[in-house]
Design a protein around this motif. Sequence first.
Motif, PDB file in Angstrom:
ATOM      1  N   HIS A 166      -6.508  43.818 -49.421  1.00 15.05           N
ATOM      2  CA  HIS A 166      -5.620  44.985 -49.911  1.00 15.05           C
ATOM      3  C   HIS A 166      -3.679  44.582 -49.196  1.00 15.05           C
ATOM      4  O   HIS A 166      -2.732  44.740 -50.035  1.00 15.05           O
ATOM      5  CB  HIS A 166      -5.779  46.337 -49.379  1.00 15.05           C
ATOM      6  CG  HIS A 166      -7.064  46.836 -49.940  1.00 15.05           C
ATOM      7  ND1 HIS A 166      -7.570  47.597 -49.389  1.00 15.05           N
ATOM      8  CD2 HIS A 166      -7.104  47.264 -51.435  1.00 15.05           C
ATOM      9  CE1 HIS A 166      -8.439  48.476 -51.062  1.00 15.05           C
ATOM     10  NE2 HIS A 166      -7.443  48.116 -52.048  1.00 15.05           N
TER      11      HIS A 166
ATOM     12  N   CYS B 253      -7.385  47.130 -61.583  1.00 14.65           N
ATOM     13  CA  CYS B 253      -6.210  47.705 -61.366  1.00 14.65           C
ATOM     14  C   CYS B 253      -4.527  47.764 -62.134  1.00 14.65           C
ATOM     15  O   CYS B 253      -3.803  48.013 -61.799  1.00 14.65           O
ATOM     16  CB  CYS B 253      -6.142  47.924 -59.547  1.00 14.65           C
ATOM     17  SG  CYS B 253      -7.715  49.181 -58.581  1.00 14.65           S
TER      18      CYS B 253
ATOM     19  N   GLY C  21     -13.189  53.930 -57.119  1.00 14.46           N
ATOM     20  CA  GLY C  21     -14.180  52.501 -56.792  1.00 14.46           C
ATOM     21  C   GLY C  21     -14.812  52.258 -58.164  1.00 14.46           C
ATOM     22  O   GLY C  21     -13.839  52.244 -58.867  1.00 14.46           O
ATOM     23  N   CYS C  22     -15.619  51.196 -58.107  1.00 13.27           N
ATOM     24  CA  CYS C  22     -15.468  49.887 -59.089  1.00 13.27           C
ATOM     25  C   CYS C  22     -16.455  50.185 -60.077  1.00 13.27           C
ATOM     26  O   CYS C  22     -17.055  51.710 -60.677  1.00 13.27           O
ATOM     27  CB  CYS C  22     -16.051  48.808 -58.302  1.00 13.27           C
ATOM     28  SG  CYS C  22     -15.294  48.980 -56.631  1.00 13.27           S
TER      29      CYS C  22
ATOM     30  N   GLY D  68      -7.993  53.400 -59.241  1.00  9.21           N
ATOM     31  CA  GLY D  68      -9.146  52.255 -59.975  1.00  9.21           C
ATOM     32  C   GLY D  68     -10.529  52.617 -60.760  1.00  9.21           C
ATOM     33  O   GLY D  68     -10.154  53.651 -61.740  1.00  9.21           O
ATOM     34  N   CYS D  69     -11.080  51.559 -60.890  1.00  8.75           N
ATOM     35  CA  CYS D  69     -12.254  51.874 -61.668  1.00  8.75           C
ATOM     36  C   CYS D  69     -12.624  52.951 -62.404  1.00  8.75           C
ATOM     37  O   CYS D  69     -13.465  53.222 -63.303  1.00  8.75           O
ATOM     38  CB  CYS D  69     -13.097  50.289 -62.375  1.00  8.75           C
ATOM     39  SG  CYS D  69     -12.310  49.018 -62.287  1.00  8.75           S
TER      40      CYS D  69
ATOM     41  N   CYS E  22      -6.188  51.167 -56.767  1.00 10.04           N
ATOM     42  CA  CYS E  22      -7.090  51.046 -55.364  1.00 10.04           C
ATOM     43  C   CYS E  22      -6.300  51.814 -54.204  1.00 10.04           C
ATOM     44  O   CYS E  22      -6.335  52.103 -53.439  1.00 10.04           O
ATOM     45  CB  CYS E  22      -8.147  50.753 -55.359  1.00 10.04           C
ATOM     46  SG  CYS E  22      -9.483  50.839 -56.542  1.00 10.04           S
TER      47      CYS E  22
ATOM     48  N   MET F 208     -18.718  48.424 -55.212  1.00  8.77           N
ATOM     49  CA  MET F 208     -18.943  46.614 -55.061  1.00  8.77           C
ATOM     50  C   MET F 208     -18.219  46.110 -54.634  1.00  8.77           C
ATOM     51  O   MET F 208     -18.504  45.104 -53.844  1.00  8.77           O
ATOM     52  CB  MET F 208     -19.101  46.200 -56.717  1.00  8.77           C
ATOM     53  CG  MET F 208     -18.488  45.609 -57.443  1.00  8.77           C
ATOM     54  SD  MET F 208     -17.575  43.926 -56.827  1.00  8.77           S
ATOM     55  CE  MET F 208     -15.889  44.833 -57.699  1.00  8.77           C
TER      56      MET F 208
ATOM     57  N   LYS G 120     -13.542  45.905 -50.756  1.00  8.82           N
ATOM     58  CA  LYS G 120     -12.579  46.270 -50.312  1.00  8.82           C
ATOM     59  C   LYS G 120     -12.649  47.915 -50.528  1.00  8.82           C
ATOM     60  O   LYS G 120     -12.188  48.752 -49.947  1.00  8.82           O
ATOM     61  CB  LYS G 120     -11.004  46.319 -51.573  1.00  8.82           C
ATOM     62  CG  LYS G 120     -10.695  45.077 -51.874  1.00  8.82           C
ATOM     63  CD  LYS G 120      -9.687  45.288 -53.288  1.00  8.82           C
ATOM     64  CE  LYS G 120     -10.431  44.499 -54.354  1.00  8.82           C
ATOM     65  NZ  LYS G 120      -9.224  44.555 -55.342  1.00  8.82           N
TER      66      LYS G 120
HETATM   67 NI1  NFS Z   1     -11.087  49.141 -56.482  1.00  7.55          NI
HETATM   68 FE1  NFS Z   1      -8.666  47.471 -58.746  1.00  7.55          FE
HETATM   69 FE2  NFS Z   1     -11.893  47.865 -59.827  1.00  7.55          FE
HETATM   70 FE3  NFS Z   1     -13.398  48.006 -57.845  1.00  7.55          FE
HETATM   71 FE4  NFS Z   1     -11.688  45.852 -58.823  1.00  7.55          FE
HETATM   72  S1  NFS Z   1     -10.232  46.772 -60.065  1.00  7.55           S
HETATM   73  S2  NFS Z   1      -9.149  47.088 -55.733  1.00  7.55           S
HETATM   74  S3  NFS Z   1     -12.187  46.887 -56.731  1.00  7.55           S
HETATM   75  S4  NFS Z   1     -13.594  46.377 -59.163  1.00  7.55           S
HETATM   76  S5  NFS Z   1     -12.371  49.821 -58.598  1.00  7.55           S
END
Ligand code: NFS
Length: 652
Positions: free
Chosen positions: A92, A296, A445-446, A475-476, A518, A554, A557
């Motif tokens: 990040h 993202c 989150g993911c 995010g996801c 994120c 997962m 981050k």
């Molecule tokens: Ni966040 Fe964004 Fe998705 Fe998970 Fe990956 S894209 S920074 S880490 S998988 S939410």
Amino acid sequence: MDEKRRTSCTASQEMLTRAACDGIETAWDRHEAMEPQCGYGMLGICCRICAMGPCRINPFSEEEGRGVCGATADTIAARNLVRMIAAGAAAHSDHGRDVAHTLVLTADKKSEGYSIKDPVKLLAVAKEMGIKTGNRDLNEIAHDVGETAYNQFGQQEGELIFGHRAPKKQQEIWRKLNVFPRGIDREIVEVMHRTNIGVDCDYKNIIQGGMRAALGDGWGGSMIATDLQDILLGSPLPLRSQVNLGVFKDNTVNMVVHGHEPVLSDLIATITREPEMIEAAKEAGAEGITVGGICCTANEILMRQGFPIAGNFLQQELAILTGAIDAMVVDVQCIMPNLTEVSKRFHTKVITTSPKAKYPDVEHIEFHEENAYSTAKEIVKTAIDNFKNRDRSRVQIPHEKMDLVAGFTAENINWILGGKYRGTYRPLNDAIIAGRVRGVAAVVGCNNPKIEHDTGHYQLVKELLKKDVLVLETGCAAIACAKCGMLIPESIYEYAGKGLRETCEAVGIPPVLHFGSCVDISRLLMAAVGVVRERGCGDDISELPLAAAAPEWMSEKAVSIGFYAVASGIFTVLGVPFPVLGAPNLTRYLTEELENIVGARFAFESDPVKAARLMIEHIDKKRVERKMRPMLYAEGEGQKAEAKAEKEMVTP
Ligand code: NFS
């Protein structure tokens, strides 16, 4: 293989069937082949940090096990966990650093294609950083803001500037515990040092170091990324768009932008709207250019420009499986190495752009700010050129696409709630105090093939909405719920309890608010600060009727995010447990004892409905502590009234 057990997203199911027929492997197949996964790894009790090992601790032994150096399960698991924080915070924060770099270059007129898009935010941030504004040229101010942000990474002593945005009470806790981050890089390096063989062996002290690095992410690197991106690329405003693989068209050049740093993808997206490029696409036989984002990057170009989202993390391989993608442009983070393999089966060109992330045998068009516009143009042209290689007989684009509203921020929600002339969080605080809105949940989150894709997010959010909890997402997670139609204002009639529905109706917002990528979880922190500042719901974040969840996380981050959330006072439920269950004292520390130390703790719960209930219990506890009114409407009343109204409705 049963696609329906792998994902609740029907577009994804269709692509998984196709993958199976064509013998193309996806993450789900590889996850299945991996089972049973290593128990020591899952419990967090294998250690590889020196060459006397690898060591592992027997979780069934009566006696306390130790590695060759004497490290216990608690020490080993804590060290492993905070190294995950360090990696997540690094990802990040390095992103934030790159944005600061772009801002400085832009201010110095050394970048190509960028300008200061939000001068109001620039001046606000400058003021906060103690930078003189007055009659100074905007570029000069932007230069100083960029440099000051830059210096936050290498700062050795003192406190991170944006940490001072946190409520005073929380800041005092950080100081007392010695976790107020000094410099972003410093805390990450210190975690790596402390977890070296034979340094920090007290799991509580190890976690303290991890927390400091995580706070440096949330109130440092991520916050810098968000704020400087707003200055450079424009602050989001609510807008409508669409989501899911059905956003691609069989008669346009289709590009996927995938990854995280919007500095390049924002330009690529912009360029595809230029007449010259549209003309070029037409010359190539297409009717235009479609850009869809994944992960993202998708959220970033959606929030600022309204470009549609193709899918979330687990859909990246599936996008290529449509056979309709002419180029997939990637930068950094969450990019599966297997994209290369899937792309070999179609005409899709995967293009890497970051010097930090190359893939073997993949075309690399390196991005540098100095010639960003030309690079972005070259990439778009490459996609257009590749359109002719598309085998139309192999194109299979799922029909599914859903409308959504996105673009909420801690700043604009203030105006949306308060009205045009007086920005304020008052209507939200009042609705909470009056018992219309039970509280607020951050769901982030993911995706993770261990959890049925999208279902974790959907079921959890559904339960929260039913119980009048306003949901903020990034995010996801946001992409998952958007696909389910939860991000449109009309969804209040299907999902929201009566009190929440009334509140959203009055303001005109969906019950699930998309707050971005994120790194934009920093926006969620600031929204929490906004509620605290408005008074009446709690004097620091830990006192608010607020909870967070990452049902399908997962990435490392997410570990960093979880820790800065908890260290900021937010109770956080994880759908996949941290790899600590083989370390009983550490597990107890994280899931129980932390509450008395920082005001919040973790919980692990893979059943999304049960996870939602844990969050609701927590929110109710906070309501009681604040002596707030009981909820205005009895449980289920909203739904019952709705069903009745529906029955009575006369369709003309
Ligand atoms: Ni966040 Fe964004 Fe998705 Fe998970 Fe990956 S894209 S920074 S880490 S998988 S939410």
